[in-house]
Motif scaffolding. Structure first.
Motif, PDB file in Angstrom:
ATOM      1  N   MET A  42       0.852  -1.193   0.000  1.00 36.66           N
ATOM      2  CA  MET A  42       0.000   0.000   0.000  1.00 36.66           C
ATOM      3  C   MET A  42       0.880   1.231   0.000  1.00 36.66           C
ATOM      4  N   ALA A  43       0.566   2.200  -0.826  1.00 35.34           N
ATOM      5  CA  ALA A  43       1.398   3.387  -0.953  1.00 35.34           C
ATOM      6  C   ALA A  43       1.298   4.254   0.295  1.00 35.34           C
ATOM      7  N   ASP A  44       2.419   4.919   0.653  1.00 34.19           N
ATOM      8  CA  ASP A  44       2.459   5.848   1.772  1.00 34.19           C
ATOM      9  C   ASP A  44       2.423   7.272   1.236  1.00 34.19           C
ATOM     10  N   PHE A  45       1.782   8.173   2.000  1.00 28.40           N
ATOM     11  CA  PHE A  45       1.629   9.541   1.555  1.00 28.40           C
ATOM     12  C   PHE A  45       1.975  10.524   2.660  1.00 28.40           C
ATOM     13  N   ILE A  46       2.486  11.653   2.245  1.00 24.92           N
ATOM     14  CA  ILE A  46       2.649  12.801   3.122  1.00 24.92           C
ATOM     15  C   ILE A  46       1.407  13.666   2.970  1.00 24.92           C
ATOM     16  N   LYS A  47       0.894  14.184   4.080  1.00 22.07           N
ATOM     17  CA  LYS A  47      -0.265  15.074   4.036  1.00 22.07           C
ATOM     18  C   LYS A  47       0.210  16.519   4.138  1.00 22.07           C
ATOM     19  N   HIS A  48      -0.011  17.260   3.054  1.00 25.94           N
ATOM     20  CA  HIS A  48       0.437  18.659   2.989  1.00 25.94           C
ATOM     21  C   HIS A  48      -0.775  19.579   2.945  1.00 25.94           C
ATOM     22  N   ALA A  49      -0.830  20.575   3.847  1.00 32.29           N
ATOM     23  CA  ALA A  49      -1.922  21.539   3.875  1.00 32.29           C
ATOM     24  C   ALA A  49      -1.602  22.698   2.932  1.00 32.29           C
ATOM     25  N   LEU A  50      -2.481  22.954   1.995  1.00 30.76           N
ATOM     26  CA  LEU A  50      -2.265  24.002   0.988  1.00 30.76           C
ATOM     27  C   LEU A  50      -2.290  25.376   1.638  1.00 30.76           C
ATOM     28  N   ILE A  51      -1.319  26.232   1.279  1.00 31.07           N
ATOM     29  CA  ILE A  51      -1.271  27.604   1.776  1.00 31.07           C
ATOM     30  C   ILE A  51      -1.496  28.578   0.622  1.00 31.07           C
ATOM     31  N   TYR A  52      -1.793  29.812   0.950  1.00 28.87           N
ATOM     32  CA  TYR A  52      -2.105  30.816  -0.070  1.00 28.87           C
ATOM     33  C   TYR A  52      -0.926  31.009  -1.020  1.00 28.87           C
ATOM     34  N   GLY A  53      -1.220  31.049  -2.319  1.00 24.53           N
ATOM     35  CA  GLY A  53      -0.202  31.316  -3.324  1.00 24.53           C
ATOM     36  C   GLY A  53       0.613  30.111  -3.745  1.00 24.53           C
ATOM     37  N   GLU A  54       0.322  28.947  -3.182  1.00 25.56           N
ATOM     38  CA  GLU A  54       1.115  27.745  -3.436  1.00 25.56           C
ATOM     39  C   GLU A  54       0.535  26.953  -4.607  1.00 25.56           C
ATOM     40  N   SER A  55       1.409  26.496  -5.498  1.00 30.88           N
ATOM     41  CA  SER A  55       0.988  25.701  -6.654  1.00 30.88           C
ATOM     42  C   SER A  55       1.365  24.237  -6.447  1.00 30.88           C
ATOM     43  N   LEU A  56       0.776  23.374  -7.270  1.00 33.56           N
ATOM     44  CA  LEU A  56       1.149  21.963  -7.215  1.00 33.56           C
ATOM     45  C   LEU A  56       2.603  21.759  -7.613  1.00 33.56           C
ATOM     46  N   GLN A  57       3.095  22.599  -8.541  1.00 29.10           N
ATOM     47  CA  GLN A  57       4.491  22.490  -8.942  1.00 29.10           C
ATOM     48  C   GLN A  57       5.425  22.760  -7.758  1.00 29.10           C
ATOM     49  N   GLU A  58       5.056  23.739  -6.921  1.00 30.32           N
ATOM     50  CA  GLU A  58       5.880  24.051  -5.744  1.00 30.32           C
ATOM     51  C   GLU A  58       5.840  22.916  -4.723  1.00 30.32           C
ATOM     52  N   ILE A  59       4.662  22.327  -4.546  1.00 35.49           N
ATOM     53  CA  ILE A  59       4.554  21.195  -3.621  1.00 35.49           C
ATOM     54  C   ILE A  59       5.382  20.020  -4.129  1.00 35.49           C
ATOM     55  N   SER A  60       5.304  19.762  -5.434  1.00 35.24           N
ATOM     56  CA  SER A  60       6.094  18.690  -6.035  1.00 35.24           C
ATOM     57  C   SER A  60       7.585  18.934  -5.842  1.00 35.24           C
ATOM     58  N   GLN A  61       8.023  20.170  -6.043  1.00 32.77           N
ATOM     59  CA  GLN A  61       9.443  20.507  -5.863  1.00 32.77           C
ATOM     60  C   GLN A  61       9.869  20.298  -4.414  1.00 32.77           C
ATOM     61  N   LYS A  62       9.016  20.690  -3.484  1.00 32.53           N
ATOM     62  CA  LYS A  62       9.358  20.608  -2.060  1.00 32.53           C
ATOM     63  C   LYS A  62       9.572  19.171  -1.600  1.00 32.53           C
ATOM     64  N   TYR A  63       8.687  18.278  -2.021  1.00 34.45           N
ATOM     65  CA  TYR A  63       8.734  16.907  -1.502  1.00 34.45           C
ATOM     66  C   TYR A  63       9.386  15.907  -2.446  1.00 34.45           C
ATOM     67  N   LEU A  64       9.320  16.178  -3.758  1.00 33.97           N
ATOM     68  CA  LEU A  64       9.771  15.197  -4.739  1.00 33.97           C
ATOM     69  C   LEU A  64      10.981  15.673  -5.541  1.00 33.97           C
ATOM     70  N   ASP A  65      11.526  16.847  -5.174  1.00 37.05           N
ATOM     71  CA  ASP A  65      12.763  17.386  -5.767  1.00 37.05           C
ATOM     72  C   ASP A  65      12.638  17.716  -7.247  1.00 37.05           C
ATOM     73  N   THR A  66      11.440  17.858  -7.745  1.00 41.39           N
ATOM     74  CA  THR A  66      11.216  18.280  -9.129  1.00 41.39           C
ATOM     75  C   THR A  66       9.808  18.841  -9.240  1.00 41.39           C
ATOM     76  N   PRO A  67       9.620  19.939  -9.994  1.00 43.44           N
ATOM     77  CA  PRO A  67       8.255  20.444 -10.189  1.00 43.44           C
ATOM     78  C   PRO A  67       7.454  19.619 -11.187  1.00 43.44           C
ATOM     79  N   ASP A  68       8.144  18.749 -11.935  1.00 42.49           N
ATOM     80  CA  ASP A  68       7.508  18.046 -13.048  1.00 42.49           C
ATOM     81  C   ASP A  68       6.518  16.980 -12.608  1.00 42.49           C
TER      82      ASP A  68
END
Length: 230
Positions: free
Chosen positions: A1-27
């Motif tokens: 079963m896959a494991d996930f981090i739970k990230h709370a969205l903040i103002y001005g934040e994009s999915l690309q930024e979240i991807s960069q933060k946790y997965l080291d790439t915006p792609d």
């Protein structure tokens, strides 16, 4: 079963930024779209209201991020499920034009809503929706929409202008700015941009975020509006 981090969205934040933060790439933002079952515009920077679409994330809501591994979120899905995931990346809207028809947005012509055989309004999604959105953006003078002052293009300012190298470069710059203002556009190749006797001719190839297919767009633009021939 896959494991996930739970990230709370903040103002001005994009999915690309979240991807960069946790997965080291915006792609890998497209992975987040699939995992969280999101639809365009994916996130909105406001609190949820009864009018907020259910398939977007709002401020404070949880975005699931996969723990870094080699798992492809599309692995094991049927083709129709993969197609549906890609359609969600580019969104869905009301259809204004028939498939493969010549789009003529000159004068007062703005397209026409159509009904399905069941009486529902016909919609367009995926690549077809992005194409329709880009044509409408090119057909709208910048500032023409009251509550959307940054929507549209300045290309009409160059219709009838001097047909020299400097003007052509300005037109190319404005074409690219107009198309890239849609956040779903990843890259643009200019195949032809020219001006002759008050008519701008534009042919571009467009790559959409998360989609391998290329959109080829051909546009003629003059003082009366836009004709798109695909």
């Amino acid at each position: 079963m896959a494991d996930f981090i739970k990230h709370a969205l903040i103002y001005g934040e994009s999915l690309q930024e979240i991807s960069q933060k946790y997965l080291d790439t915006p792609d890998r933002w497209t992975d987040l779209v699939v995992i969280n079952n999101l639809k365009y515009p994916f996130v909105v920077w406001e609190e949820r209201t009864p009018e907020t679409p259910k398939n977007v994330k709002t401020i404070g809501e949880i975005v699931l991020v996969p723990v870094e591994d080699d798992t492809n979120p599309l692995e094991g899905l049927h083709k129709f499920e993969i197609d549906d995931a890609y359609d969600r990346l580019l969104g869905e809207d009301l259809s204004l034009f028939e498939d493969n028809e010549l789009v003529n947005l000159r004068g007062d012509e703005i397209g026409e809503l159509r009904a399905t055989n069941r009486g529902d309004l016909k919609t367009v999604k995926g690549i077809a929706n992005l194409r329709q959105s880009l044509v409408l953006r090119l057909a709208t003078p910048l500032g023409a929409l009251l509550h959307h002052p940054n929507y549209g293009t300045l290309l009409y300012d160059y219709v009838g202008d001097r047909e020299d190298y400097q003007t052509q470069q300005k037109i190319k710059t404005e074409v690219e700015r107009t198309l890239r203002s849609d956040p779903r556009v990843a890259d643009i190749v200019m195949n032809e941009v020219s001006s002759y006797r008050g008519i701008l001719t534009i042919q571009v190839s467009i790559a959409a975020l998360g989609i391998d297919d290329i959109i080829n767009l051909g546009i003629r633009l003059d003082s009366e509006g836009v004709i798109e021939w695909g």
